[in-house]
Design an enzyme around this catalytic site. Structure first.
Site, mmCIF file in Angstrom:
data_model
loop_
_atom_site.group_PDB
_atom_site.id
_atom_site.type_symbol
_atom_site.label_atom_id
_atom_site.label_comp_id
_atom_site.label_asym_id
_atom_site.label_seq_id
_atom_site.Cartn_x
_atom_site.Cartn_y
_atom_site.Cartn_z
ATOM 1 N N LYS A 14 -2.517 -2.128 -3.105
ATOM 2 C CA LYS A 14 -3.569 -1.270 -2.531
ATOM 3 C C LYS A 14 -3.173 0.190 -2.735
ATOM 4 O O LYS A 14 -2.485 0.790 -1.908
ATOM 5 C CB LYS A 14 -3.742 -1.584 -1.040
ATOM 6 N N GLU A 36 0.818 -1.224 0.000
ATOM 7 C CA GLU A 36 0.000 0.000 0.000
ATOM 8 C C GLU A 36 0.848 1.268 0.000
ATOM 9 O O GLU A 36 1.229 1.763 1.056
ATOM 10 C CB GLU A 36 -0.941 0.009 1.226
#
Ligand code: 13P
Length: 335
Positions: free
Chosen positions: A219, A177
């Site tokens: 992500k 992420e």
């Protein structure tokens, strides 16, 4: 490749365009959320609230994985069943947040580096025993005057890659992420440029560290106007910019992209995901929402902590269903 556990897990999380419920707020962050609805944050109130989320009837139709925080990973439902087991019994894969937060990057005012690599190998081993099959590490990239610096992007990309390699060694799928924040007043074009640069360095480092991309999930933020930008891009523009940016920098081997909501409203997050899927790409494009899955449920719950339990669960179910439809590009806005 079939028969590889990491590949299978990564694909299972986003199978049928399911997404992820991010319920991994740290004790500090969940306190902020509870403060905003006037609920005291105690170990028991946090357990009770997380139980409400995980037991929401039907959420498993659109949720393939849930990210937990360390405390929640060790808590149990009223009947004593540990939360990871509660989720697994519904066919939902348990995940764990393993970074220890974003701290000031020395020498680079206004920029952050995510910490948590020290001792991570041993923590991952324990989390796997507790039932975790995927993990999350969030890097934070800030847009501002003269930032992000190359130093910030590279340091965070390197940490993400080191984390990802350790996860895979432990049999855990790393959710990678790199979040470009949407809090500033930048244009969508600037977000495109920074997101593209951040993702390029992230994949460069993942490859250098020998990470198996088919056993990861990405992500990212959507390519979007900063919150303070006077000219807000439409969903269609966000979708075009996001897909165009990702086609240039995200390898097709990545088995799924699960967007964060990053401060978008619940409807915006659904509408933008739907527009992105109308264009599509070589990867499943789904969601890993925290605030955009939980805000309305929190509000409903706060009005009557016991009496509104089912109502709050129905709200979680509705968010999951709508985002599941958006991940197929089949969501329709109700006027
Ligand atoms: P938001 O969807 O609220 O941005 O949270 C997702 C998340 O897990 C951030 O790390």
């Amino acid at each position: 490749m079939a028969g590889n556990e990491l590949h299978d897990t990564a694909r299972a999380i986003v199978a049928d365009r399911k997404g992820i419920l991010a319920a991994d707020e740290s004790t500090g962050t969940i306190k902020k959320r509870f403060d905003s609805i006037g609920v005291e944050s105690t170990e028991e109130s946090r357990r009770f609230y997380r139980q409400l989320l995980f037991a929401a009837p039907g959420m498993e139709d659109s949720i393939g994985g849930v990210i937990l925080y360390d405390e929640t990973m060790r808590q149990a439902a009223d009947d004593g069943t540990p939360f990871p087991e509660v989720l697994a019994s519904k066919g939902v894969i348990p995940g764990i947040k393993v970074d220890t937060g974003a701290h000031d990057l020395p020498g680079f005012p206004g920029e952050k580096i995510t910490e948590g690599l020290d001792g991570l190998r041993a923590r991952l081993e324990e989390y796997r025993e507790l039932g975790a099959r995927f993990a999350k590490w969030r890097a934070v990239i800030t847009i501002g005057d003269g930032i992000p610096s190359v130093a910030c992007i590279r340091a965070n990309a390197h940490a993400l890659a080191r984390y990802a390699a350790l996860c895979q060694e432990a049999g855990i799928v790393p959710v990678v992420e790199p979040e470009v924040l949407m809090d500033a007043d930048n244009t969508i074009e600037r977000c495109y440029e920074v997101t593209s640069r951040t993702l390029k360095w992230t994949f460069h480092e993942l490859i250098v560290q020998g990470v198996d991309l088919e056993g990861t999930l990405l992500k990212p933020n959507m390519v979007i106007s900063g919150k303070g930008c006077p000219e807000q891009a439409s969903s269609e523009r966000i979708a075009e910019a996001t897909i165009d940016c990702f086609l240039g920098v995200v390898p097709a081997a990545v088995p799924g992209i699960v967007f964060l909501s990053g401060g978008q409203s619940e409807v915006e997050a659904t509408e933008n995901l739907n527009a992105i899927n109308k264009l599509g790409g070589p990867w499943p494009l789904s969601f890993s929402y925290g605030r955009a899955m939980q805000s309305a449920a929190l509000k409903t719950w706060s009005q009557d902590l016991v009496g509104n339990l089912r109502k709050a669960q129905d709200t979680v179910f509705a968010r999951a269903r709508d985002n599941g439809l958006a991940a197929l590009g089949q969501w329709k806005k109700v006027a």
